[in-house]
Design a protein around this motif. Structure first.
Motif, PDB file in Angstrom:
ATOM      1  N   ARG A  88       0.834  -1.202   0.000  1.00  0.00           N
ATOM      2  CA  ARG A  88       0.000   0.000   0.000  1.00  0.00           C
ATOM      3  C   ARG A  88       0.868   1.252   0.000  1.00  0.00           C
ATOM      4  N   ASP A  89       0.308   2.340  -0.516  1.00  0.00           N
ATOM      5  CA  ASP A  89       0.965   3.642  -0.411  1.00  0.00           C
ATOM      6  C   ASP A  89       0.991   4.072   1.052  1.00  0.00           C
ATOM      7  N   TRP A  90       1.945   4.911   1.400  1.00  0.00           N
ATOM      8  CA  TRP A  90       2.178   5.321   2.781  1.00  0.00           C
ATOM      9  C   TRP A  90       0.965   5.965   3.425  1.00  0.00           C
ATOM     10  N   TYR A  91       0.102   6.608   2.649  1.00  0.00           N
ATOM     11  CA  TYR A  91      -1.048   7.331   3.207  1.00  0.00           C
ATOM     12  C   TYR A  91      -2.314   6.481   3.296  1.00  0.00           C
ATOM     13  N   GLU A  92      -2.283   5.271   2.768  1.00  0.00           N
ATOM     14  CA  GLU A  92      -3.463   4.410   2.803  1.00  0.00           C
ATOM     15  C   GLU A  92      -3.579   3.721   4.160  1.00  0.00           C
ATOM     16  N   PRO A  93      -4.791   3.576   4.672  1.00  0.00           N
ATOM     17  CA  PRO A  93      -4.948   2.899   5.967  1.00  0.00           C
ATOM     18  C   PRO A  93      -4.618   1.414   5.842  1.00  0.00           C
ATOM     19  N   ALA A  94      -4.159   0.851   6.938  1.00  0.00           N
ATOM     20  CA  ALA A  94      -3.867  -0.590   6.972  1.00  0.00           C
ATOM     21  C   ALA A  94      -5.173  -1.358   6.811  1.00  0.00           C
ATOM     22  N   THR A  95      -5.102  -2.469   6.125  1.00  0.00           N
ATOM     23  CA  THR A  95      -6.290  -3.305   5.975  1.00  0.00           C
ATOM     24  C   THR A  95      -6.425  -4.190   7.197  1.00  0.00           C
ATOM     25  N   PRO A  96      -7.639  -4.419   7.661  1.00  0.00           N
ATOM     26  CA  PRO A  96      -7.825  -5.265   8.840  1.00  0.00           C
ATOM     27  C   PRO A  96      -7.402  -6.706   8.541  1.00  0.00           C
ATOM     28  N   SER A  97      -6.892  -7.363   9.555  1.00  0.00           N
ATOM     29  CA  SER A  97      -6.515  -8.761   9.367  1.00  0.00           C
ATOM     30  C   SER A  97      -7.415  -9.636  10.223  1.00  0.00           C
ATOM     31  N   GLY A  98      -7.402 -10.904   9.929  1.00  0.00           N
ATOM     32  CA  GLY A  98      -8.222 -11.846  10.685  1.00  0.00           C
ATOM     33  C   GLY A  98      -9.622 -11.940  10.116  1.00  0.00           C
ATOM     34  N   PRO A  99     -10.449 -12.750  10.759  1.00  0.00           N
ATOM     35  CA  PRO A  99     -11.818 -12.949  10.257  1.00  0.00           C
ATOM     36  C   PRO A  99     -12.636 -11.678  10.369  1.00  0.00           C
ATOM     37  N   ARG A 100     -13.427 -11.433   9.361  1.00  0.00           N
ATOM     38  CA  ARG A 100     -14.309 -10.269   9.352  1.00  0.00           C
ATOM     39  C   ARG A 100     -15.733 -10.738   9.124  1.00  0.00           C
ATOM     40  N   ALA A 101     -16.654  -9.984   9.654  1.00  0.00           N
ATOM     41  CA  ALA A 101     -18.066 -10.298   9.463  1.00  0.00           C
ATOM     42  C   ALA A 101     -18.445 -10.059   8.003  1.00  0.00           C
ATOM     43  N   SER A 102     -19.401 -10.817   7.530  1.00  0.00           N
ATOM     44  CA  SER A 102     -19.902 -10.660   6.178  1.00  0.00           C
ATOM     45  C   SER A 102     -20.618  -9.324   6.045  1.00  0.00           C
ATOM     46  N   ILE A 103     -20.555  -8.731   4.838  1.00  0.00           N
ATOM     47  CA  ILE A 103     -21.319  -7.509   4.621  1.00  0.00           C
ATOM     48  C   ILE A 103     -22.808  -7.823   4.506  1.00  0.00           C
ATOM     49  N   ARG A 104     -23.118  -9.081   4.289  1.00  0.00           N
ATOM     50  CA  ARG A 104     -24.512  -9.538   4.253  1.00  0.00           C
ATOM     51  C   ARG A 104     -24.814 -10.149   5.614  1.00  0.00           C
ATOM     52  N   THR A 105     -25.265  -9.332   6.543  1.00  0.00           N
ATOM     53  CA  THR A 105     -25.423  -9.781   7.928  1.00  0.00           C
ATOM     54  C   THR A 105     -26.386 -10.952   8.062  1.00  0.00           C
ATOM     55  N   GLU A 106     -27.333 -11.078   7.168  1.00  0.00           N
ATOM     56  CA  GLU A 106     -28.260 -12.204   7.264  1.00  0.00           C
ATOM     57  C   GLU A 106     -27.567 -13.535   6.970  1.00  0.00           C
ATOM     58  N   GLU A 107     -26.367 -13.479   6.357  1.00  0.00           N
ATOM     59  CA  GLU A 107     -25.625 -14.700   6.051  1.00  0.00           C
ATOM     60  C   GLU A 107     -24.439 -14.906   6.986  1.00  0.00           C
ATOM     61  N   SER A 108     -24.276 -14.045   7.966  1.00  0.00           N
ATOM     62  CA  SER A 108     -23.129 -14.145   8.861  1.00  0.00           C
ATOM     63  C   SER A 108     -23.255 -15.355   9.776  1.00  0.00           C
ATOM     64  N   LEU A 109     -22.136 -15.979  10.011  1.00  0.00           N
ATOM     65  CA  LEU A 109     -22.059 -17.075  10.966  1.00  0.00           C
ATOM     66  C   LEU A 109     -21.202 -16.610  12.130  1.00  0.00           C
ATOM     67  N   PRO A 110     -21.490 -17.085  13.317  1.00  0.00           N
ATOM     68  CA  PRO A 110     -20.636 -16.696  14.442  1.00  0.00           C
ATOM     69  C   PRO A 110     -19.238 -17.280  14.243  1.00  0.00           C
ATOM     70  N   ILE A 111     -18.252 -16.556  14.710  1.00  0.00           N
ATOM     71  CA  ILE A 111     -16.871 -17.035  14.652  1.00  0.00           C
ATOM     72  C   ILE A 111     -16.596 -17.727  15.984  1.00  0.00           C
ATOM     73  N   PRO A 112     -16.365 -19.044  15.966  1.00  0.00           N
ATOM     74  CA  PRO A 112     -16.196 -19.773  17.228  1.00  0.00           C
ATOM     75  C   PRO A 112     -14.880 -19.404  17.913  1.00  0.00           C
ATOM     76  N   ASP A 113     -14.887 -19.532  19.247  1.00  0.00           N
ATOM     77  CA  ASP A 113     -13.680 -19.286  20.028  1.00  0.00           C
ATOM     78  C   ASP A 113     -12.686 -20.425  19.870  1.00  0.00           C
ATOM     79  N   GLN A 114     -13.185 -21.617  19.601  1.00  0.00           N
ATOM     80  CA  GLN A 114     -12.328 -22.788  19.466  1.00  0.00           C
ATOM     81  C   GLN A 114     -12.530 -23.396  18.091  1.00  0.00           C
ATOM     82  N   VAL A 115     -11.504 -24.089  17.633  1.00  0.00           N
ATOM     83  CA  VAL A 115     -11.616 -24.793  16.366  1.00  0.00           C
ATOM     84  C   VAL A 115     -12.511 -25.993  16.599  1.00  0.00           C
ATOM     85  N   MET A 116     -13.541 -26.152  15.787  1.00  0.00           N
ATOM     86  CA  MET A 116     -14.465 -27.269  15.937  1.00  0.00           C
ATOM     87  C   MET A 116     -14.008 -28.410  15.044  1.00  0.00           C
TER      88      MET A 116
END
Length: 124
Positions: A88-116
């Motif tokens: 990225r260019d120096w002035y661009e914000p850092a992109t978030p890392s890790g799991p992110r919620a879906s932009i379609r909240t009706e399709e979001s699944l909870p992110i478990p605390d433990q690996v199932m």
């Protein structure tokens, strides 16, 4: 033999020191954009060296070209393959890392605390 093409782009990683350096980097960006489809980015290096001038070190490999001020240890900018990297260019914000919620909240699944484990996997 098939040739893999790269989509070259320039990321300016630290703020330009002055207007002259900014203009050099913008000239490099325009050149890279005009010659983005390359099978080997080393072909761009001589032109980048010419555009940047004497005060800069330009080092290249098949899939990258990086630039730094000769008196500096920090990389100023990098030309890389957009299909394989995300600098990225120096002035661009850092992109978030890790799991992110879906932009379609009706399709979001909870992110478990433990690996199932799958139901059919052996238990230890």
């Amino acid at each position: 033999m098939s040739t893999t093409h790269q989509q070259a782009y320039l990321a300016i990683e630290i703020k330009p020191a002055d207007e002259a350096e900014n203009e050099r980097l913008l000239a490099v960006r325009q050149y890279v954009q005009a010659h983005a489809h390359q099978s080997d980015l080393r072909a761009l290096a001589p032109y980048v060296r010419e555009l940047m001038g004497e005060g800069y070190q330009v080092v290249c490999g098949r899939s990258h070209i990086w630039m730094k001020r000769k008196e500096d240890t920090e990389r100023l900018a990098i030309i890389a393959d957009r299909l394989a990297t995300s600098y990225r260019d120096w002035y661009e914000p850092a992109t978030p890392s890790g799991p992110r919620a879906s932009i379609r909240t009706e399709e979001s699944l909870p992110i478990p605390d433990q690996v199932m484990m799958p139901a059919n996997s052996p238990q230890h």
